[in-house]
Design an enzyme around this catalytic site. Structure first.
Site, short mmCIF file in Angstrom:
data_model
loop_
_atom_site.label_atom_id
_atom_site.label_comp_id
_atom_site.label_asym_id
_atom_site.label_seq_id
_atom_site.Cartn_x
_atom_site.Cartn_y
_atom_site.Cartn_z
N LYS A 202 -16.44 -7.52 -10.46
CA LYS A 202 -17.05 -7.91 -9.19
C LYS A 202 -18.07 -6.85 -8.75
O LYS A 202 -18.11 -5.74 -9.29
CB LYS A 202 -15.98 -8.09 -8.12
CG LYS A 202 -15.23 -6.80 -7.78
CD LYS A 202 -14.15 -7.04 -6.75
CE LYS A 202 -13.41 -5.73 -6.43
NZ LYS A 202 -12.39 -5.92 -5.38
N TYR B 257 -35.26 15.78 8.40
CA TYR B 257 -35.20 15.34 9.80
C TYR B 257 -34.23 16.18 10.62
O TYR B 257 -33.11 16.46 10.18
CB TYR B 257 -34.79 13.88 9.87
CG TYR B 257 -35.81 12.92 9.32
CD1 TYR B 257 -37.09 12.83 9.85
CD2 TYR B 257 -35.50 12.10 8.24
CE1 TYR B 257 -38.03 11.95 9.34
CE2 TYR B 257 -36.43 11.21 7.71
CZ TYR B 257 -37.69 11.15 8.28
OH TYR B 257 -38.63 10.28 7.75
#
Length: 401
Positions: free
Chosen positions: A38, A270
């Site tokens: 999956k 940042y």
């Protein structure tokens, strides 16, 4: 190699996948093995990893979503295949037509799959799920007698065959947890009820990867192995991959995009979460949270650059982050390794999981589609030629043995 792979790539070792499947099979010699692929093979590439797992003896494949199962069929897989996450109005008919085992946890789902089977004139393959205590999908024990009786009636009609009865552990990665014994007792009760209703399932299964590794009495007829086939431990408390003879299959690497000297007191990324303590060299790695690098690992994530472990300097941005090389040097284009098996001194997915406060599963599954998968260890060729030839998903070859 394509241009994107020159920026960054996830190298997937299919030989490691095959080895891991064989190791897990050895842990459960009396049971069949389902390779769970999956979420695009936990980020590794479902088609390639499914094929490798089949080659190593996996007799079943498992997916969560119907679309994942359909993709495997479209790639040429014709073996036993199970899909378990369904919602009302799902593509039941297509699954029936493609001989995919579908999971049913309630009467609404049973009604829909029966209607689909009647509409396409074929017998559906159904696996009934009992909620033994995980509290997610699965039929509650109080409703189980009604569901099993209804399933048996549909089976007698010829609309479906109940091929399996299954459940899922909540705490198999915590050996000795009291829920384990309680869930096994509940599962045994459910099996007795199903038998009393006249059901004779081909496979009974509850064991996931941690149960496959540590609970031999829970193996029944089939074990469902997910994270283990990719060589990641289900929990650090349970043990490292090496403790179980497993090898991580994914190595994530990138080419340095910039290397430059900066003065002391220079802010980095940042918010200036990091400021250089003195004159130093900064290296830019062109991967960020848009590629699946967890922003929570800002200032903590480990990277191997120029032969040494470095730590993310400042915040991880959308497309890039910085490491401080101190007095060391490097060149643009030089390879930085974020994680891999660890046997060359590089960090592992578990190291990143600790840095981000998460689990290894999330680290490998979140690596995004901007990062190409490059496959090695196919057994066809070796080295760079094989890696370059194996980029992208291809169809199954050589059957599903």
């Amino acid at each position: 190699m394509n241009e994107t792979a020159k920026r960054a790539r996830a190298v997937i070792d299919l030989a490691a996948v095959r080895s891991n499947v064989r190791t897990l099979r050895d842990r459960a010699p009396g049971a069949e093995l389902m390779a769970v692929v999956k979420s695009d093979g936990y980020g590794h590439g479902a088609v390639h990893c499914a094929r490798a797992a089949r080659e190593a003896g996996a007799t079943w494949l498992g997916t969560a979503l119907p679309e994942e199962a359909f993709a495997l069929r479209a790639a040429g897989d014709t073996g036993r295949l199970m899909c378990w996450l369904w919602t009302p109005g799902g593509p039941w008919g297509k699954a029936v037509e493609q001989d995919i085992d579908v999971s049913v946890s309630g009467l609404w789902a049973l009604r829909e799959v029966v209607a689909a089977a009647r509409a396409c004139g074929r017998t559906a393959r159904v696996q009934l799920k009992i909620d033994t205590g995980l509290g997610r999908n699965g039929c509650q024990p109080a409703d189980w007698p009604e569901l099993t009786a209804a399933a048996r009636a549909a089976e007698a009609e010829g609309a479906l065959t109940v091929t399996g009865v299954w459940s899922h552990f909540a705490c198999a990665d915590e050996p000795g947890h009291p829920s384990i014994a309680a869930q096994l007792a509940s599962f045994e009760d459910a099996l007795r009820t199903a038998g009393a209703a006249g059901l004779r399932p081909e496979v009974r299964h509850i064991a996931n990867t941690p149960a496959t590794l540590t609970l031999p009495h829970a193996h029944y007829d089939l074990v469902r192995t997910g994270i283990g086939i990719y060589g990641v431990s289900p929990s650090p408390e349970l043990g490292t991959p090496q403790d179980f003879g497993l090898r991580p299959a994914m190595t994530l690497e990138a080419a340095l995009a910039s290397v430059k000297r900066v003065p002391g007191g220079h802010g980095v990324s940042y918010g200036h979460l990091y400021t250089t303590p003195g004159e130093t060299t900064l290296a830019l790695i062109p991967l960020g949270y848009a590629d699946g690098i967890p922003r929570h690992a800002s200032a903590t994530g480990p990277v191997l650059v120029a032969g040494k472990w470095r730590t993310v300097a400042g915040r991880i941005a959308m497309d890039q982050f910085v490491v401080d090389l101190g007095g060391d040097s490097a060149q643009e284009g030089e390879t930085a390794v974020l994680f891999g098996p660890g046997d060359r001194g590089e960090p592992t997915a578990e190291d990143w999981a600790r840095a981000a406060g998460t689990i290894g599963y999330e680290i490998v599954t979140r690596i995004g589609t901007r990062v190409p998968r490059v496959y090695v260890g196919s057994g066809i060729r070796s080295g760079a030629a094989e890696a370059e030839a194996a980029e992208g998903d291809t169809a199954f070859t050589g059957g599903t043995a």
